[in-house]
Design a protein around this motif. Sequence first.
Motif, PDB file in Angstrom:
ATOM      1  N   SER A  20       0.848  -1.192   0.000  1.00 18.47           N
ATOM      2  CA  SER A  20       0.000   0.000   0.000  1.00 18.47           C
ATOM      3  C   SER A  20       0.879   1.236   0.000  1.00 18.47           C
ATOM      4  O   SER A  20       1.879   1.277   0.715  1.00 18.47           O
ATOM      5  CB  SER A  20      -0.905   0.014   1.231  1.00 18.47           C
ATOM      6  OG  SER A  20      -1.615   1.235   1.306  1.00 18.47           O
ATOM      7  N   ASN A  21       0.500   2.225  -0.783  1.00 17.54           N
ATOM      8  CA  ASN A  21       1.230   3.491  -0.772  1.00 17.54           C
ATOM      9  C   ASN A  21       0.351   4.611  -0.205  1.00 17.54           C
ATOM     10  O   ASN A  21       0.558   5.777  -0.483  1.00 17.54           O
ATOM     11  CB  ASN A  21       1.724   3.842  -2.183  1.00 17.54           C
ATOM     12  CG  ASN A  21       0.591   3.964  -3.180  1.00 17.54           C
ATOM     13  OD1 ASN A  21      -0.583   3.883  -2.833  1.00 17.54           O
ATOM     14  ND2 ASN A  21       0.945   4.153  -4.439  1.00 17.54           N
ATOM     15  N   ALA A  22      -0.622   4.215   0.610  1.00 20.17           N
ATOM     16  CA  ALA A  22      -1.545   5.178   1.215  1.00 20.17           C
ATOM     17  C   ALA A  22      -0.825   6.019   2.274  1.00 20.17           C
ATOM     18  O   ALA A  22       0.151   5.576   2.882  1.00 20.17           O
ATOM     19  CB  ALA A  22      -2.712   4.447   1.860  1.00 20.17           C
ATOM     20  N   PRO A  23      -1.328   7.232   2.500  1.00 20.64           N
ATOM     21  CA  PRO A  23      -0.741   8.074   3.544  1.00 20.64           C
ATOM     22  C   PRO A  23      -1.097   7.572   4.939  1.00 20.64           C
ATOM     23  O   PRO A  23      -1.954   6.702   5.090  1.00 20.64           O
ATOM     24  CB  PRO A  23      -1.388   9.443   3.283  1.00 20.64           C
ATOM     25  CG  PRO A  23      -2.693   9.111   2.655  1.00 20.64           C
ATOM     26  CD  PRO A  23      -2.439   7.880   1.818  1.00 20.64           C
ATOM     27  N   ASN A  24      -0.442   8.135   5.919  1.00 25.50           N
ATOM     28  CA  ASN A  24      -0.667   7.837   7.339  1.00 25.50           C
ATOM     29  C   ASN A  24      -0.200   6.429   7.694  1.00 25.50           C
ATOM     30  O   ASN A  24       0.654   5.875   7.024  1.00 25.50           O
ATOM     31  CB  ASN A  24      -2.102   8.112   7.741  1.00 25.50           C
ATOM     32  CG  ASN A  24      -2.455   9.576   7.577  1.00 25.50           C
ATOM     33  OD1 ASN A  24      -1.611  10.445   7.736  1.00 25.50           O
ATOM     34  ND2 ASN A  24      -3.698   9.853   7.233  1.00 25.50           N
ATOM     35  N   THR A  25      -0.784   5.856   8.721  1.00 24.46           N
ATOM     36  CA  THR A  25      -0.257   4.618   9.297  1.00 24.46           C
ATOM     37  C   THR A  25      -1.024   3.387   8.837  1.00 24.46           C
ATOM     38  O   THR A  25      -2.247   3.373   8.834  1.00 24.46           O
ATOM     39  CB  THR A  25      -0.319   4.697  10.833  1.00 24.46           C
ATOM     40  OG1 THR A  25       0.428   5.827  11.258  1.00 24.46           O
ATOM     41  CG2 THR A  25       0.259   3.455  11.478  1.00 24.46           C
ATOM     42  N   GLN A  26      -0.284   2.351   8.458  1.00 30.00           N
ATOM     43  CA  GLN A  26      -0.829   1.017   8.230  1.00 30.00           C
ATOM     44  C   GLN A  26      -0.141   0.115   9.247  1.00 30.00           C
ATOM     45  O   GLN A  26       1.077   0.145   9.366  1.00 30.00           O
ATOM     46  CB  GLN A  26      -0.542   0.527   6.806  1.00 30.00           C
ATOM     47  CG  GLN A  26      -1.304   1.269   5.726  1.00 30.00           C
ATOM     48  CD  GLN A  26      -0.707   2.610   5.366  1.00 30.00           C
ATOM     49  OE1 GLN A  26       0.495   2.744   5.235  1.00 30.00           O
ATOM     50  NE2 GLN A  26      -1.542   3.617   5.212  1.00 30.00           N
ATOM     51  N   GLN A  27      -0.930  -0.679   9.978  1.00 25.72           N
ATOM     52  CA  GLN A  27      -0.353  -1.454  11.081  1.00 25.72           C
ATOM     53  C   GLN A  27      -1.082  -2.780  11.248  1.00 25.72           C
ATOM     54  O   GLN A  27      -2.072  -3.034  10.585  1.00 25.72           O
ATOM     55  CB  GLN A  27      -0.453  -0.647  12.374  1.00 25.72           C
ATOM     56  CG  GLN A  27      -1.870  -0.272  12.754  1.00 25.72           C
ATOM     57  CD  GLN A  27      -1.931   0.728  13.892  1.00 25.72           C
ATOM     58  OE1 GLN A  27      -0.938   1.338  14.264  1.00 25.72           O
ATOM     59  NE2 GLN A  27      -3.108   0.893  14.459  1.00 25.72           N
ATOM     60  N   HIS A  28      -0.558  -3.613  12.132  1.00 28.83           N
ATOM     61  CA  HIS A  28      -1.150  -4.919  12.465  1.00 28.83           C
ATOM     62  C   HIS A  28      -1.314  -5.792  11.218  1.00 28.83           C
ATOM     63  O   HIS A  28      -2.375  -6.329  10.939  1.00 28.83           O
ATOM     64  CB  HIS A  28      -2.471  -4.753  13.218  1.00 28.83           C
ATOM     65  CG  HIS A  28      -2.347  -3.908  14.443  1.00 28.83           C
ATOM     66  ND1 HIS A  28      -1.520  -4.244  15.487  1.00 28.83           N
ATOM     67  CD2 HIS A  28      -2.909  -2.728  14.769  1.00 28.83           C
ATOM     68  CE1 HIS A  28      -1.586  -3.314  16.427  1.00 28.83           C
ATOM     69  NE2 HIS A  28      -2.424  -2.369  15.997  1.00 28.83           N
ATOM     70  N   LEU A  29      -0.243  -5.942  10.487  1.00 27.66           N
ATOM     71  CA  LEU A  29      -0.186  -6.718   9.254  1.00 27.66           C
ATOM     72  C   LEU A  29      -0.372  -8.212   9.536  1.00 27.66           C
ATOM     73  O   LEU A  29       0.199  -8.744  10.480  1.00 27.66           O
ATOM     74  CB  LEU A  29       1.186  -6.489   8.612  1.00 27.66           C
ATOM     75  CG  LEU A  29       1.564  -7.307   7.408  1.00 27.66           C
ATOM     76  CD1 LEU A  29       0.774  -6.814   6.214  1.00 27.66           C
ATOM     77  CD2 LEU A  29       3.049  -7.186   7.150  1.00 27.66           C
ATOM     78  N   THR A  30      -1.179  -8.867   8.714  1.00 28.29           N
ATOM     79  CA  THR A  30      -1.354 -10.317   8.765  1.00 28.29           C
ATOM     80  C   THR A  30      -1.247 -10.842   7.341  1.00 28.29           C
ATOM     81  O   THR A  30      -1.793 -10.244   6.414  1.00 28.29           O
ATOM     82  CB  THR A  30      -2.728 -10.691   9.353  1.00 28.29           C
ATOM     83  OG1 THR A  30      -2.814 -10.166  10.674  1.00 28.29           O
ATOM     84  CG2 THR A  30      -2.911 -12.188   9.412  1.00 28.29           C
ATOM     85  N   ILE A  31      -0.533 -11.949   7.179  1.00 30.23           N
ATOM     86  CA  ILE A  31      -0.323 -12.526   5.853  1.00 30.23           C
ATOM     87  C   ILE A  31      -0.777 -13.983   5.876  1.00 30.23           C
ATOM     88  O   ILE A  31      -0.458 -14.729   6.798  1.00 30.23           O
ATOM     89  CB  ILE A  31       1.166 -12.471   5.454  1.00 30.23           C
ATOM     90  CG1 ILE A  31       1.668 -11.035   5.501  1.00 30.23           C
ATOM     91  CG2 ILE A  31       1.367 -13.071   4.070  1.00 30.23           C
ATOM     92  CD1 ILE A  31       3.163 -10.913   5.321  1.00 30.23           C
ATOM     93  N   ALA A  32      -1.522 -14.384   4.832  1.00 24.90           N
ATOM     94  CA  ALA A  32      -1.937 -15.775   4.675  1.00 24.90           C
ATOM     95  C   ALA A  32      -1.629 -16.217   3.255  1.00 24.90           C
ATOM     96  O   ALA A  32      -1.727 -15.421   2.316  1.00 24.90           O
ATOM     97  CB  ALA A  32      -3.431 -15.920   4.958  1.00 24.90           C
ATOM     98  N   THR A  33      -1.267 -17.467   3.092  1.00 28.11           N
ATOM     99  CA  THR A  33      -0.993 -17.984   1.758  1.00 28.11           C
ATOM    100  C   THR A  33      -2.271 -18.035   0.930  1.00 28.11           C
ATOM    101  O   THR A  33      -3.367 -18.212   1.468  1.00 28.11           O
ATOM    102  CB  THR A  33      -0.359 -19.385   1.818  1.00 28.11           C
ATOM    103  OG1 THR A  33      -0.096 -19.817   0.483  1.00 28.11           O
ATOM    104  CG2 THR A  33      -1.251 -20.390   2.504  1.00 28.11           C
ATOM    105  N   ASP A  34      -2.138 -17.898  -0.376  1.00 28.97           N
ATOM    106  CA  ASP A  34      -3.287 -18.051  -1.265  1.00 28.97           C
ATOM    107  C   ASP A  34      -3.307 -19.453  -1.868  1.00 28.97           C
ATOM    108  O   ASP A  34      -4.151 -19.772  -2.687  1.00 28.97           O
ATOM    109  CB  ASP A  34      -3.289 -16.985  -2.352  1.00 28.97           C
ATOM    110  CG  ASP A  34      -2.168 -17.139  -3.359  1.00 28.97           C
ATOM    111  OD1 ASP A  34      -1.301 -18.031  -3.199  1.00 28.97           O
ATOM    112  OD2 ASP A  34      -2.144 -16.350  -4.322  1.00 28.97           O
ATOM    113  N   GLY A  35      -2.353 -20.303  -1.482  1.00 27.20           N
ATOM    114  CA  GLY A  35      -2.290 -21.667  -1.973  1.00 27.20           C
ATOM    115  C   GLY A  35      -1.613 -21.812  -3.329  1.00 27.20           C
ATOM    116  O   GLY A  35      -1.491 -22.913  -3.850  1.00 27.20           O
TER     117      GLY A  35
END
Length: 79
Positions: A20-35
């Motif tokens: 993401s190139n959005a302004p302000n804060t991005q936090q609490h990232l979670t990643i899951a496989t798409d298989g």
Amino acid sequence: MLRCPHFVMADWPPFGRAISNAPNTQQHLTIATDGAGGAIVVWQDLRDPRINVFAQHVTAFGDLIPRGPATGVRSSPIR
């Protein structure tokens, strides 16, 4: 700018991919496989006065799936 690390099985760029190139804060990232060697990335986003949850699908090649904006797809605001 939110970045995801390089996955061992995926052919992502050596220094990760901007999710993401959005302004302000991005936090609490979670990643899951798409298989299929890619990933679904979800995060809490503070670009607006209300807290939102956004998601982005990334292919095994590190490309963003072009179904949404470069800043991610909004799920719903948290009230």
